[in-house]
Design an enzyme around this catalytic site. Structure first.
Site, PDB file in Angstrom:
ATOM      1  N   LYS A 274       0.846  -0.933   0.105  1.00 10.61           N
ATOM      2  CA  LYS A 274      -0.176   0.020  -0.005  1.00 10.61           C
ATOM      3  C   LYS A 274       0.863   1.255   0.103  1.00 10.61           C
ATOM      4  O   LYS A 274       1.949   1.139   0.483  1.00 10.61           O
ATOM      5  CB  LYS A 274      -0.974   0.042   1.174  1.00 10.61           C
ATOM      6  CG  LYS A 274      -2.093  -0.973   1.330  1.00 10.61           C
ATOM      7  CD  LYS A 274      -2.595  -1.116   2.831  1.00 10.61           C
ATOM      8  CE  LYS A 274      -3.688  -2.179   2.761  1.00 10.61           C
ATOM      9  NZ  LYS A 274      -4.775  -1.791   1.750  1.00 10.61           N
ATOM     10  N   ARG A 348     -10.361 -11.431   1.336  1.00 10.73           N
ATOM     11  CA  ARG A 348     -11.452 -12.382   0.634  1.00 10.73           C
ATOM     12  C   ARG A 348     -10.649 -13.710   0.870  1.00 10.73           C
ATOM     13  O   ARG A 348     -11.419 -14.646   0.820  1.00 10.73           O
ATOM     14  CB  ARG A 348     -11.625 -11.975  -0.877  1.00 10.73           C
ATOM     15  CG  ARG A 348     -10.617 -11.911  -1.890  1.00 10.73           C
ATOM     16  CD  ARG A 348     -10.820 -10.829  -2.944  1.00 10.73           C
ATOM     17  NE  ARG A 348     -10.847  -9.523  -2.564  1.00 10.73           N
ATOM     18  CZ  ARG A 348     -11.235  -8.648  -3.445  1.00 10.73           C
ATOM     19  NH1 ARG A 348     -11.404  -8.698  -4.483  1.00 10.73           N
ATOM     20  NH2 ARG A 348     -11.160  -7.300  -2.978  1.00 10.73           N
TER      21      ARG A 348
END
Length: 478
Positions: A274, A348
């Site tokens: 990130k 996920r």
């Protein structure tokens, strides 16, 4: 905070601060729409009417005015707090108003508050609001400047009654469990590793009479949880899968609710790292897991008549030398394979194995909560939770519960057309699609692992953290 019911009329209550709720001056019945407000106005010789007439106070939401040593009352202070338009007032708004009153008085180091109400319908919400408003995320500050914590909060309703006592107790349980969750979410990653989260869950379970099992890396490898373990392999912190079980005393019937929460204790993004800006907030990427632990704590005390199992996959996503790489293929507990195109789409992956495991444990209905996508924040901002489902009947129940509690949820689509984005030439699924509709494709990915089990997915990425303090709640974990 000590919570109690005060059955005395307002003029007989001895307290450091008596709080009354009034409304916007332009409300259908005017600002003094409540019976309590009218009574206080008379006892104080028309002070409230004069306050409105002066223009210093209009009754807008969270607006306050204070009167010291009010004539006709035994209270040391009288705090008037606005609640906006009376025709839009609800228990959810009362929760916020009570929180704002608590925060206003806490800043003045008032340790005892009594909130006078007309009716008992909002008693639980008032208690919730006060406890939530009193919370400050300043555990590690040596110089605390947010006033003194409130020691006693009372709801004043003439006559009292056992049902009101029960309502106050319910409000106390829900709010304290929410603050328990906020404590978990606010912990920095150097103090809240997956192992530390599991230990907190164990301690809570022992205190509340829940069953707790923690699966370690070896056990998850034996089971075949390749997606979860793939995310964890870049970190020196070992992963865990926390399982909390609640069983009612009576026959629970066939329903078995599974609550699944994403527990990424820190998310650097992995190899798909990130940007540095805002990365410090990625300690809150376990808010879904913390919410499930907090919910199980409340369930243990409220004793609903159904079986509930909480499943929390907890990992740290780091770009270490052993970290999974874009292009890696992992095999899930369900047997399906996933091509990992982006290691920052890790939530996920761990939820895929956790949802499959919750089904293996017998869950007949599933609800998951996860700070899953930045895309949901683009779509809904920081106001609504994005909600997805494969079962309209279960969604209707969740939406009805949300409406009753004043939680804002917005149903999102889950059309099969979105699945096209998740095709991979090398595996059963890719873990990301293109940039468009990212919250939907993430939910579509999870749908593959719940199969036909009724399921609701809550994407809480935009609502689990308050960027700025509200009048009724501190900045930080919500």
């Amino acid at each position: 905070m000590e919570i109690k019911l005060n059955p005395l009329p307002p003029d007989q209550i001895e307290t450091e601060a008596l709080v009354i709720v009034t409304f916007d001056k332009d409300s259908p019945e005017g600002g003094l729409a409540s019976g309590v407000a009218k009574k206080i106005n008379a006892l104080t010789g028309g002070w409230l009417e004069d306050l409105y007439a002066s223009g210093e106070f209009s009754g807008k939401a969270f607006e306050t005015a204070m009167l010291h040593r009010p004539g006709g009352l035994k209270a040391k202070r009288l705090l008037v707090i606005g609640a906006g338009k009376s025709d839009a007032f609800s228990a959810a708004e009362l929760r916020r108003v009570a929180g704002a009153a608590a925060r206003s008085l806490r800043s003045k180091s008032v340790s005892e508050i009594t909130l006078a109400l007309d009716a008992g319908a909002g008693a639980a919400a008032a208690v919730e609001g006060a406890i939530l408003g009193d919370y400050e995320p300043d555990r590690y500050k040596t110089d605390k400047k947010n006033g003194k914590a409130i020691e006693r909060f009372a709801v004043a309703l003439e006559g009292g009654g056992a049902e009101l006592e029960q309502a106050l107790e319910r409000g106390r349980i829900i709010a304290e469990c929410q603050n328990f969750t906020r404590d978990l979410v606010g912990e920095p990653a150097n103090r809240m590793s997956p192992t530390a989260l599991a230990e907190r869950a164990r301690e809570m379970a022992a205190e509340q009479g829940l069953e707790c099992e923690v699966l370690d890396r070896d056990r998850m490898a034996q089971l075949g949880m390749g997606a979860l373990l793939g995310v964890a392999q870049g970190s020196a912190e070992p992963p865990v899968l926390i399982v909390l079980r609640y069983r009612p005393n009576e026959d629970a019937g066939a329903v078995h609710l599974g609550l699944v929460g994403k527990g990424v204790t820190f998310d650097s993004g992995g190899i798909s790292i990130k940007p540095s800006e805002g990365m410090e907030k990625m300690k809150y990427d376990m808010a879904g897991g913390a919410a499930v632990i907090g919910a199980m704590r409340a369930i243990a005390q409220l004793r609903p008549a159904i079986t509930v199992t909480g499943v929390i996959p907890a990992v740290e996503n780091m770009p270490g030398s052993r970290a999974q790489r874009p292009g890696d293929i992992v095999t899930t507990l369900s047997g399906k394979t996933i091509e990992v195109l982006n290691t920052d789409a890790e939530g996920r992956l761990i939820l895929a194995d956790a949802l499959s495991y919750a089904r293996r444990l017998g869950s007949t209905h599933l609800v998951d909560a996860a700070t899953l996508t930045g895309a949901i924040v683009v779509a809904l901002g920081h106001v609504n939770v994005g909600v997805f489902t494969n079962d309209q009947a279960l969604l209707d129940k969740v939406l009805a519960a949300a409406k009753a509690e004043g939680e804002k949820l917005w149903p999102m689509p889950l059309d099969e057309d979105y699945k096209e984005q998740l095709k991979s030439p090398f595996a059963d699924l890719a873990n990301v699609g293109n940039r468009w509709g990212g919250a939907v494709t993430a939910a579509m990915f999870l749908k593959e692992f719940v199969e036909t089990t009724p399921w609701v997915h809550l994407d809480i990425a935009g609502t689990a953290w308050l960027e700025e303090a509200k009048p009724f709640m501190a900045k930080g974990p919500s």
